[in-house]
Design a protein around this motif. Sequence first.
Motif, PDB file in Angstrom:
ATOM      1  N   TYR A   7       9.967   9.101  -1.747  1.00 30.28           N
ATOM      2  CA  TYR A   7       8.782   9.844  -2.197  1.00 30.28           C
ATOM      3  C   TYR A   7       8.785  11.269  -1.663  1.00 30.28           C
ATOM      4  O   TYR A   7       7.752  11.915  -1.611  1.00 30.28           O
ATOM      5  N   ARG A   8       9.943  11.752  -1.285  1.00 28.15           N
ATOM      6  CA  ARG A   8      10.083  13.079  -0.668  1.00 28.15           C
ATOM      7  C   ARG A   8       9.363  14.170  -1.471  1.00 28.15           C
ATOM      8  O   ARG A   8       8.746  15.049  -0.899  1.00 28.15           O
ATOM      9  N   GLY A   9       9.407  14.099  -2.766  1.00 29.47           N
ATOM     10  CA  GLY A   9       8.751  15.103  -3.613  1.00 29.47           C
ATOM     11  C   GLY A   9       7.239  15.060  -3.560  1.00 29.47           C
ATOM     12  O   GLY A   9       6.567  15.990  -3.998  1.00 29.47           O
ATOM     13  N   ARG A  10       6.682  13.996  -3.006  1.00 28.13           N
ATOM     14  CA  ARG A  10       5.219  13.847  -2.937  1.00 28.13           C
ATOM     15  C   ARG A  10       4.659  14.027  -1.539  1.00 28.13           C
ATOM     16  O   ARG A  10       3.451  14.054  -1.379  1.00 28.13           O
ATOM     17  N   ILE A  11       5.539  14.079  -0.544  1.00 27.07           N
ATOM     18  CA  ILE A  11       5.005  14.223   0.807  1.00 27.07           C
ATOM     19  C   ILE A  11       5.087  15.614   1.318  1.00 27.07           C
ATOM     20  O   ILE A  11       5.368  16.558   0.990  1.00 27.07           O
ATOM     21  N   ALA A  24       0.814  -1.220   0.000  1.00 27.08           N
ATOM     22  CA  ALA A  24       0.000   0.000   0.000  1.00 27.08           C
ATOM     23  C   ALA A  24       0.847   1.270   0.000  1.00 27.08           C
ATOM     24  O   ALA A  24       0.488   2.258   0.642  1.00 27.08           O
ATOM     25  N   SER A  25       1.947   1.263  -0.736  1.00 29.08           N
ATOM     26  CA  SER A  25       2.847   2.420  -0.698  1.00 29.08           C
ATOM     27  C   SER A  25       2.150   3.706  -1.140  1.00 29.08           C
ATOM     28  O   SER A  25       2.357   4.764  -0.524  1.00 29.08           O
ATOM     29  N   ASP A  75       0.226   9.019   0.376  1.00 28.33           N
ATOM     30  CA  ASP A  75      -0.878   9.986   0.416  1.00 28.33           C
ATOM     31  C   ASP A  75      -1.205  10.400   1.848  1.00 28.33           C
ATOM     32  O   ASP A  75      -1.429  11.577   2.117  1.00 28.33           O
ATOM     33  N   VAL A  76      -1.230   9.441   2.757  1.00 26.48           N
ATOM     34  CA  VAL A  76      -1.505   9.755   4.160  1.00 26.48           C
ATOM     35  C   VAL A  76      -0.373  10.595   4.744  1.00 26.48           C
ATOM     36  O   VAL A  76      -0.618  11.567   5.465  1.00 26.48           O
ATOM     37  N   GLY A  77       0.868  10.243   4.419  1.00 26.92           N
ATOM     38  CA  GLY A  77       2.006  11.038   4.885  1.00 26.92           C
ATOM     39  C   GLY A  77       1.930  12.472   4.385  1.00 26.92           C
ATOM     40  O   GLY A  77       2.170  13.417   5.134  1.00 26.92           O
ATOM     41  N   SER A  78       1.570  12.630   3.126  1.00 21.72           N
ATOM     42  CA  SER A  78       1.437  13.966   2.544  1.00 21.72           C
ATOM     43  C   SER A  78       0.336  14.761   3.248  1.00 21.72           C
ATOM     44  O   SER A  78       0.530  15.928   3.618  1.00 21.72           O
TER      45      SER A  78
END
Length: 124
Positions: free
Chosen positions: A120-124, A76-77, A82-85
Amino acid sequence: MDKALPGAMVTGHEDRIEDLSLPDPSDRHVLAVAIHARADFIVTFNVRDFPASKLRTWDIEAIGPDELVSGLFDEASEAIVDVGSAHRQSLRSPSKSPEEYLDLLRGCGLEETARLLEEYRGRI
């Protein structure tokens, strides 16, 4: 909690509390809820307070939040990112950059989760 997770309130476990034994008696209600809800896991930062010997009878395991999230990451990455963001964006006093957010996770004991989210740094 009710607002964030409507329908998550568990009742009907109260009569079981007194019969349970844990190192910290104030945690017995958590185990009673887990038994009543037929949970597989108790997710807690205090895993030591829920020894396997006390949970085995009910087929319940205590795991830490980092173990839970990192264990789900392969499946579920996208949802976890998405939740982290959303969580990072909800932090407003003060707001956090992606790097500050990852440092915050590490500081809370979510080292593996932060390591996995680095990609995923660019998305969070």
